[in-house]
Scaffold this active site. Structure first.
Site, PDB file in Angstrom:
ATOM      1  N   LYS A 146       3.398 -16.399   6.904  1.00  0.00           N
ATOM      2  CA  LYS A 146       2.377 -15.545   6.273  1.00  0.00           C
ATOM      3  C   LYS A 146       1.737 -16.498   5.089  1.00  0.00           C
ATOM      4  O   LYS A 146       2.563 -16.949   4.176  1.00  0.00           O
ATOM      5  CB  LYS A 146       2.837 -14.422   5.740  1.00  0.00           C
ATOM      6  CG  LYS A 146       1.883 -13.347   4.990  1.00  0.00           C
ATOM      7  CD  LYS A 146       2.322 -12.002   4.768  1.00  0.00           C
ATOM      8  CE  LYS A 146       2.848 -11.835   3.468  1.00  0.00           C
ATOM      9  NZ  LYS A 146       1.884 -11.901   2.271  1.00  0.00           N
ATOM     10  N   ASP A 158      -2.828 -13.213   5.160  1.00  0.00           N
ATOM     11  CA  ASP A 158      -2.644 -12.180   4.308  1.00  0.00           C
ATOM     12  C   ASP A 158      -3.809 -12.090   3.096  1.00  0.00           C
ATOM     13  O   ASP A 158      -3.331 -12.337   2.169  1.00  0.00           O
ATOM     14  CB  ASP A 158      -1.344 -11.898   4.085  1.00  0.00           C
ATOM     15  CG  ASP A 158      -1.199 -10.738   3.209  1.00  0.00           C
ATOM     16  OD1 ASP A 158      -1.859  -9.559   3.244  1.00  0.00           O
ATOM     17  OD2 ASP A 158      -0.057 -10.597   2.546  1.00  0.00           O
ATOM     18  N   LEU A 159      -4.878 -11.969   3.264  1.00  0.00           N
ATOM     19  CA  LEU A 159      -5.946 -11.928   2.427  1.00  0.00           C
ATOM     20  C   LEU A 159      -6.537 -10.536   2.058  1.00  0.00           C
ATOM     21  O   LEU A 159      -7.404 -10.428   1.148  1.00  0.00           O
ATOM     22  CB  LEU A 159      -7.229 -12.775   2.720  1.00  0.00           C
ATOM     23  CG  LEU A 159      -6.828 -14.294   2.983  1.00  0.00           C
ATOM     24  CD1 LEU A 159      -7.974 -15.454   3.391  1.00  0.00           C
ATOM     25  CD2 LEU A 159      -5.972 -14.898   1.851  1.00  0.00           C
ATOM     26  N   LYS A 160      -5.952  -9.653   2.729  1.00  0.00           N
ATOM     27  CA  LYS A 160      -6.175  -8.122   2.286  1.00  0.00           C
ATOM     28  C   LYS A 160      -7.977  -7.832   1.878  1.00  0.00           C
ATOM     29  O   LYS A 160      -8.001  -7.462   0.915  1.00  0.00           O
ATOM     30  CB  LYS A 160      -5.649  -7.789   1.442  1.00  0.00           C
ATOM     31  CG  LYS A 160      -3.916  -7.593   1.642  1.00  0.00           C
ATOM     32  CD  LYS A 160      -3.375  -7.058   0.269  1.00  0.00           C
ATOM     33  CE  LYS A 160      -1.606  -7.097   0.749  1.00  0.00           C
ATOM     34  NZ  LYS A 160      -0.961  -8.428   0.595  1.00  0.00           N
ATOM     35  N   LEU A 161      -8.679  -8.346   2.777  1.00  0.00           N
ATOM     36  CA  LEU A 161     -10.175  -8.029   2.569  1.00  0.00           C
ATOM     37  C   LEU A 161     -10.459  -6.468   2.241  1.00  0.00           C
ATOM     38  O   LEU A 161      -9.944  -5.565   2.747  1.00  0.00           O
ATOM     39  CB  LEU A 161     -11.111  -8.546   3.600  1.00  0.00           C
ATOM     40  CG  LEU A 161     -11.458 -10.137   3.641  1.00  0.00           C
ATOM     41  CD1 LEU A 161     -10.103 -10.933   3.763  1.00  0.00           C
ATOM     42  CD2 LEU A 161     -12.343 -10.607   4.726  1.00  0.00           C
ATOM     43  N   HIS A 162     -11.455  -6.413   1.179  1.00  0.00           N
ATOM     44  CA  HIS A 162     -11.899  -5.182   0.875  1.00  0.00           C
ATOM     45  C   HIS A 162     -13.356  -5.295  -0.062  1.00  0.00           C
ATOM     46  O   HIS A 162     -13.235  -5.634  -1.075  1.00  0.00           O
ATOM     47  CB  HIS A 162     -10.828  -4.490  -0.173  1.00  0.00           C
ATOM     48  CG  HIS A 162     -11.108  -3.001  -0.396  1.00  0.00           C
ATOM     49  ND1 HIS A 162     -10.262  -2.327  -1.176  1.00  0.00           N
ATOM     50  CD2 HIS A 162     -12.196  -2.036   0.079  1.00  0.00           C
ATOM     51  CE1 HIS A 162     -10.659  -1.038  -1.004  1.00  0.00           C
ATOM     52  NE2 HIS A 162     -11.976  -0.966  -0.543  1.00  0.00           N
ATOM     53  N   ASP A 163     -14.585  -5.024   0.512  1.00  0.00           N
ATOM     54  CA  ASP A 163     -15.612  -5.347   0.348  1.00  0.00           C
ATOM     55  C   ASP A 163     -16.524  -4.405   1.017  1.00  0.00           C
ATOM     56  O   ASP A 163     -16.114  -3.496   2.114  1.00  0.00           O
ATOM     57  CB  ASP A 163     -16.070  -6.802   0.348  1.00  0.00           C
ATOM     58  CG  ASP A 163     -16.966  -7.098  -1.074  1.00  0.00           C
ATOM     59  OD1 ASP A 163     -18.020  -6.258  -1.177  1.00  0.00           O
ATOM     60  OD2 ASP A 163     -16.655  -8.102  -1.690  1.00  0.00           O
ATOM     61  N   THR A 204     -20.300  -7.859   3.874  1.00  0.00           N
ATOM     62  CA  THR A 204     -19.618  -8.818   3.388  1.00  0.00           C
ATOM     63  C   THR A 204     -18.217  -9.405   4.041  1.00  0.00           C
ATOM     64  O   THR A 204     -17.841 -10.419   4.217  1.00  0.00           O
ATOM     65  CB  THR A 204     -19.364  -8.682   1.839  1.00  0.00           C
ATOM     66  OG1 THR A 204     -20.536  -8.615   1.085  1.00  0.00           O
ATOM     67  CG2 THR A 204     -18.585 -10.036   1.102  1.00  0.00           C
ATOM     68  N   THR A 242       3.384  -1.389  -0.228  1.00  0.00           N
ATOM     69  CA  THR A 242       4.741  -0.723  -0.632  1.00  0.00           C
ATOM     70  C   THR A 242       5.181  -0.718  -2.074  1.00  0.00           C
ATOM     71  O   THR A 242       6.392  -0.585  -2.124  1.00  0.00           O
ATOM     72  CB  THR A 242       5.791  -1.797   0.399  1.00  0.00           C
ATOM     73  OG1 THR A 242       5.347  -2.864   0.070  1.00  0.00           O
ATOM     74  CG2 THR A 242       5.593  -1.348   1.795  1.00  0.00           C
ATOM     75  N   GLN A 298       9.312  -3.850  -5.269  1.00  0.00           N
ATOM     76  CA  GLN A 298       9.084  -3.210  -3.910  1.00  0.00           C
ATOM     77  C   GLN A 298       9.706  -1.686  -4.201  1.00  0.00           C
ATOM     78  O   GLN A 298      10.776  -1.618  -4.964  1.00  0.00           O
ATOM     79  CB  GLN A 298       9.641  -3.735  -2.739  1.00  0.00           C
ATOM     80  CG  GLN A 298       9.058  -5.168  -2.360  1.00  0.00           C
ATOM     81  CD  GLN A 298       7.744  -5.028  -1.856  1.00  0.00           C
ATOM     82  OE1 GLN A 298       6.951  -3.825  -1.911  1.00  0.00           O
ATOM     83  NE2 GLN A 298       7.163  -5.898  -1.133  1.00  0.00           N
ATOM     84  N   ARG A 302      11.086 -12.705  -1.005  1.00  0.00           N
ATOM     85  CA  ARG A 302      12.081 -13.231  -1.805  1.00  0.00           C
ATOM     86  C   ARG A 302      13.473 -13.168  -1.172  1.00  0.00           C
ATOM     87  O   ARG A 302      14.130 -14.127  -1.677  1.00  0.00           O
ATOM     88  CB  ARG A 302      11.850 -12.201  -3.221  1.00  0.00           C
ATOM     89  CG  ARG A 302      10.503 -12.857  -3.825  1.00  0.00           C
ATOM     90  CD  ARG A 302      10.500 -11.781  -4.996  1.00  0.00           C
ATOM     91  NE  ARG A 302       9.680 -10.636  -4.140  1.00  0.00           N
ATOM     92  CZ  ARG A 302       9.178  -9.620  -5.304  1.00  0.00           C
ATOM     93  NH1 ARG A 302       9.279  -9.792  -6.211  1.00  0.00           N
ATOM     94  NH2 ARG A 302       8.749  -8.830  -4.538  1.00  0.00           N
TER      95      ARG A 302
END
Ligand code: C5P
Length: 246
Positions: free
Chosen positions: A45, A72-77, A81, A132, A203, A224
């Site tokens: 990832k 895993d860039l977690k787009l939110h806009d 866009t 999480t 977490q 980790r």
């Protein structure tokens, strides 16, 4: 709409252990990957730290080395866009990418359109529900979401399904309910994995690899406990053995 190629991948639902390359430089990544023998190519990832430090070339290089990649860039806009950003990501040929389901069904539909290449293929797309690291108490007091955490995750998952996404990121503790509500082919990708004796770090909603398997998780993301272990290769193999016993 999922393409035939995606459906093949999605319907097979092969379980995977994914290692987040949570490093800030290409050098550290390649030193880490050098711990694995030639024929052993873990699914990896690439998250914000590495992508923002090294740019898209790091994605191309890791792909060239034969790894499957979850970007895993977690787009939110706003929808437009996100659609355009997804079109750019589709050209990187990753296997899986994601966005925040909190961006609404309209945003998720726009993302899918942007991600779909001219030939109709696209990477799998999943939605982040509640991180999480978020506890129910924080979600309720800071975000003023009065529903339970489980019901909130479930609602986000149903929205993702309605938008046509392939699955969600959730905690292992929610995977079974997500499957029951959204169908067995709806992917559950779960971080928050810890060996029974490991520290939970930041977490909150965690499970061990074997429990994650019992709870129906499809892909587990284990950071980790592997990358900070004294022997990362042994920790990865232990994780695979506990999650995918033969
Ligand atoms: O080190 P650890 O196993 O906690 O790493 C978990 C990884 O999964 C990190 O890269 C983190 O960004 C990511 N992640 C998460 N929770 C989500 C989505 C992604 O912990 N909801």
């Amino acid at each position: 709409m999922p393409t035939e190629k995606n459906c093949e991948k999605n319907c097979a639902l092969k379980k995977e252990v994914i290692i987040p390359l949570d490093f800030s430089s290409a050098r550290e990544v390649f030193d880490f990957l050098a711990l694995f023998p030639q024929g052993e190519k873990p699914y990896v990832k690439i998250g914000m730290e590495l992508f923002y430090s090294e740019g898209p070339e790091i994605v191309r290089e890791i792909k060239r080395r034969g790894h499957k990649i979850f970007l895993d860039l977690k787009l939110h806009d706003i929808p437009n866009t996100v659609k355009k950003a997804m079109a750019a990501l589709s050209r990187l040929e990753v296997d899986l990418c994601n966005l925040h389901t909190a961006g609404t069904i309209e945003m998720m539909r726009a993302a899918l359109k942007g991600l779909t290449r001219p030939d109709g293929t696209r990477p799998l797309l999943i939605g982040v529900t509640q991180l999480t690291s978020t506890s129910e108490a924080r979600m309720q007091s800071e975000l003023l979401i009065s529903a339970s955490l489980e019901d909130t995750v479930l609602r986000y998952a149903k929205n993702a399904k309605a938008a046509g996404l392939d699955g969600v990121v959730c905690s292992p503790l929610e995977a079974a309910r997500v499957k029951a509500a959204c169908g067995k082919d709806f992917l559950t990708v779960t971080p928050g994995i810890r060996f029974a004796e490991s520290s939970s770090d930041d977490q909150v909603r965690i499970a061990a690899p074997a429990n994650a398997r019992e709870m129906g998780c499809d892909y587990i993301v284990v950071g980790r406990p592997i990358i900070a272990a004294g022997d990362p290769l042994a920790a990865y193999r232990r994780c695979v053995k506990e999650f995918l016993p033969i």
